[in-house]
Scaffold this active site. Structure first.
Site, mmCIF file in Angstrom:
data_model
loop_
_atom_site.group_PDB
_atom_site.id
_atom_site.type_symbol
_atom_site.label_atom_id
_atom_site.label_comp_id
_atom_site.label_asym_id
_atom_site.label_seq_id
_atom_site.Cartn_x
_atom_site.Cartn_y
_atom_site.Cartn_z
ATOM 1 N N GLU A 298 0.822 -1.216 0.000
ATOM 2 C CA GLU A 298 0.000 0.000 0.000
ATOM 3 C C GLU A 298 0.855 1.263 0.000
ATOM 4 O O GLU A 298 0.431 2.298 -0.500
ATOM 5 C CB GLU A 298 -0.937 0.018 1.221
ATOM 6 C CG GLU A 298 -2.172 -0.819 1.020
ATOM 7 C CD GLU A 298 -3.297 -0.530 2.021
ATOM 8 O OE1 GLU A 298 -3.114 0.270 2.949
ATOM 9 O OE2 GLU A 298 -4.358 -1.143 1.871
ATOM 10 N N HIS A 327 9.255 -26.651 1.041
ATOM 11 C CA HIS A 327 8.559 -27.718 0.318
ATOM 12 C C HIS A 327 7.495 -27.135 -0.598
ATOM 13 O O HIS A 327 6.504 -27.790 -0.916
ATOM 14 C CB HIS A 327 7.952 -28.696 1.328
ATOM 15 C CG HIS A 327 8.997 -29.244 2.245
ATOM 16 N ND1 HIS A 327 9.728 -30.378 1.960
ATOM 17 C CD2 HIS A 327 9.510 -28.747 3.403
ATOM 18 C CE1 HIS A 327 10.607 -30.576 2.929
ATOM 19 N NE2 HIS A 327 10.504 -29.597 3.808
ATOM 20 N N LYS A 441 -13.080 0.833 -2.621
ATOM 21 C CA LYS A 441 -14.093 1.137 -1.605
ATOM 22 C C LYS A 441 -15.254 1.890 -2.255
ATOM 23 O O LYS A 441 -16.421 1.625 -1.989
ATOM 24 C CB LYS A 441 -13.502 2.029 -0.498
ATOM 25 C CG LYS A 441 -12.581 1.328 0.496
ATOM 26 C CD LYS A 441 -12.172 2.301 1.616
ATOM 27 C CE LYS A 441 -11.204 1.685 2.611
ATOM 28 N NZ LYS A 441 -10.802 2.595 3.696
HETATM 29 O O1 PA5 Z 1 -3.328 1.267 6.013
HETATM 30 C C1 PA5 Z 1 -4.384 1.789 5.766
HETATM 31 O O2 PA5 Z 1 -4.554 3.012 5.866
HETATM 32 C C2 PA5 Z 1 -5.594 0.969 5.307
HETATM 33 O O3 PA5 Z 1 -5.233 -0.367 5.181
HETATM 34 C C3 PA5 Z 1 -6.722 1.074 6.325
HETATM 35 O O4 PA5 Z 1 -6.219 0.719 7.586
HETATM 36 C C4 PA5 Z 1 -7.888 0.167 5.975
HETATM 37 O O5 PA5 Z 1 -8.384 0.478 4.697
HETATM 38 C C5 PA5 Z 1 -9.020 0.299 7.004
HETATM 39 O O6 PA5 Z 1 -9.435 1.631 7.109
HETATM 40 P P1 PA5 Z 1 -10.242 2.149 8.350
HETATM 41 O O7 PA5 Z 1 -9.382 2.008 9.566
HETATM 42 O O8 PA5 Z 1 -10.574 3.574 8.056
HETATM 43 O O9 PA5 Z 1 -11.468 1.282 8.470
#
Ligand code: PA5
Length: 473
Positions: A298, A327, A441
């Site tokens: 990310e 393995h 999303k």
């Molecule tokens: O690292 C990040 O910012 C994302 O992975 C969020 O944590 C994830 O999308 C969940 O978002 P939220 O905490 O707003 O529900």
């Protein structure tokens, strides 16, 4: 508990050890000295201006606040505190999972209550109806504390699961008691979850301002579940603080986080090493690979550079676990394309030692094992695999944890977080946003009719044709 620094060894990336088209010369590493200083200065300024607050989490009041709230909940629920259900996804859950898997008993939930240091621990991440319904069969609403973690409060998965559990619990224990048994970890000031928490009047913790989910494991987000299951969160943060000292040195050759970023970046951009494998030789550390996978993917997987140029940046992070993947994936790593750099996480001293009994002496196939410990076997397999990989010309980095304990796990989290923001500047991308995640999303909102998003799905994907000749049967 051994409170020593984790060791970072990159011998098997360098040409003196690695005879391969994807090795690095030491001069190539050193050629990043000036760039390192520049990025270091940027990071130091941003930290000073409080724009990278994850750096300061080891020194925040979060641990104190978590302990205060946790202690009061333990006192209020008493014997009824049998289960903790953490609802969250991505950065809101992966850190907590990695942390607790690393530091709890391997079969923590199956231990009798007298041997556990807290409630049984469950994570509801997915929106798989079978899994979530299955939780109803194992969680008694009277004996379950819920920790909903969502910074935004508008992520479909955790919010759907929260709504389902809210209804389920209220039906069985009533609204007042439900409210006593929920903690919401969310944005300190804004967002849907904050508003709901205020409406319900429930206990809250915070995802600190400016700390994205994947950098939040050392905040309330990871600390609360960890504290509730008996993990020493002060020592965890002490370990992170040690790594802060090590990973904020501006000298490239002394800073393992900067070195790791440079090596991965160089191999990726100059030698087409498109994949970064993280392979702990330890089951307890397996979920650290999953946390790392999100952190890298990310943070660095980006279409656009900060300059606006299209770059399609990012290595693909891969989870592997030793010795299991010897393995499985190792065949590909040794003989497949030269497109991977493999990091092995070694544990110098496991918390237990088990001797293999000397049975079946006439059977050469097993007799050699007798008298050795499992510790010797896993160490031998790890060394053998590293050697085999290097002999096949595959770059390997080894990170050694003196022990798996809160101190070394705190170090590891911090090390990878610093590496990631540093690498962001090598790629010249924003390592703190995730526009690719946001797009998915929004399409989901659109399909389910969320106000303001109605047209998005119809306008874009709704027009794509599916030809039945390409669907079997
Ligand atoms: O690292 C990040 O910012 C994302 O992975 C969020 O944590 C994830 O999308 C969940 O978002 P939220 O905490 O707003 O529900």
């Amino acid at each position: 508990m051994i409170k020593k620094q984790i060791a970072y060894d990159y011998n098997n990336v360098l040409d003196k050890n690695l005879k391969s088209q994807i090795c690095m010369e030491h001069e190539e590493v050193q050629s990043y000295t000036e760039k390192t200083k520049q990025v270091h200065n940027i990071l130091t300024s941003l930290r000073r201006e409080k724009k990278l607050p994850f750096y300061d989490l080891p020194y925040s009041k979060d641990a104190q606040e978590v302990k205060k709230l946790g202690t009061s909940i333990k006192a209020a629920m008493g014997e009824d505190l049998q289960n903790l259900l953490v609802i969250g996804i991505g950065g809101s859950s992966l850190g907590g999972i990695a942390l607790t898997q690393a530091l709890c008993h391997p079969f923590y939930n199956l231990l009798p209550g007298s041997m556990r240091k807290g409630p049984r621990l469950f994570f509801a991440e997915n929106i798989d109806p079978d899994e979530i319904k299955g939780l109803f069969d194992v969680l008694d609403p009277e004996k379950t504390l819920i920790n909903i973690i969502s910074k935004s409060g508008s992520t479909a998965e955790p919010m759907a699961n929260f709504l389902i559990f809210q209804n389920y619990m209220i039906d069985r224990i009533g609204s007042d008691r439900f409210k006593q048994q929920v903690v919401a970890t969310t944005d300190p000031a804004k967002g849907t979850m904050r508003e709901i928490a205020n409406e319900l009047g429930i206990k809250t913790l915070k995802v600190p301002m400016g700390v994205g989910g994947r950098f939040s494991v050392l905040s309330h987000v990871g600390l609360f579940p960890a504290y509730m299951v008996g993990i020493d969160i002060d020592t965890l943060l002490e370990g992170a603080a040690l790594m802060d000292k090590v990973c904020t040195q501006n000298e490239l050759l002394k800073n393992p986080a900067y070195l790791n970023a440079v090596i991965h970046y160089h191999l990726h951009t100059k030698k087409a090493v498109n994949m970064a494998v993280l392979m702990p030789y330890s089951t307890a550390l397996a979920e650290i690979s999953v946390w790392y996978r999100q952190l890298l993917a990310e943070s660095l997987g980006k279409t656009y550079a900060l300059s606006g140029e299209v770059v399609y940046a990012g290595q693909t992070p891969i989870k592997a676990v030793g010795a299991i993947d010897q393995h499985s994936q190792i065949q590909l790593y040794r003989e497949g394309p030269f497109d991977k750099v493999i990091t092995v996480l070694r544990v110098k001293k496991f918390n237990n030692s088990l001797t293999i009994p000397p049975l079946y002496k006439k059977h050469e196939g097993v007799s050699y094992l007798g008298g050795h410990t499992l510790n010797e076997l896993i160490e031998a397999e790890e060394k053998a695999t590293v050697h085999a990989l290097v002999k096949s010309g595959r770059p390997v980095i080894e990170i050694t944890l003196p022990e798996i304990n809160p101190h070394t796990i705190g170090q590891l989290f911090y090390f990878y977080e610093v590496q990631t923001v540093f690498a962001g500047y090598l790629y010249n991308v924003n390592s703190l946003d995730q526009p690719g995640v946001e797009a998915g999303k929004q399409y989901t909102y659109s399909m389910l009719g969320r106000k303001g998003f109605e047209k998005l799905w119809k306008d874009e994907a709704g027009t794509a044709k599916r030809d039945t000749q390409y669907i079997i049967p």
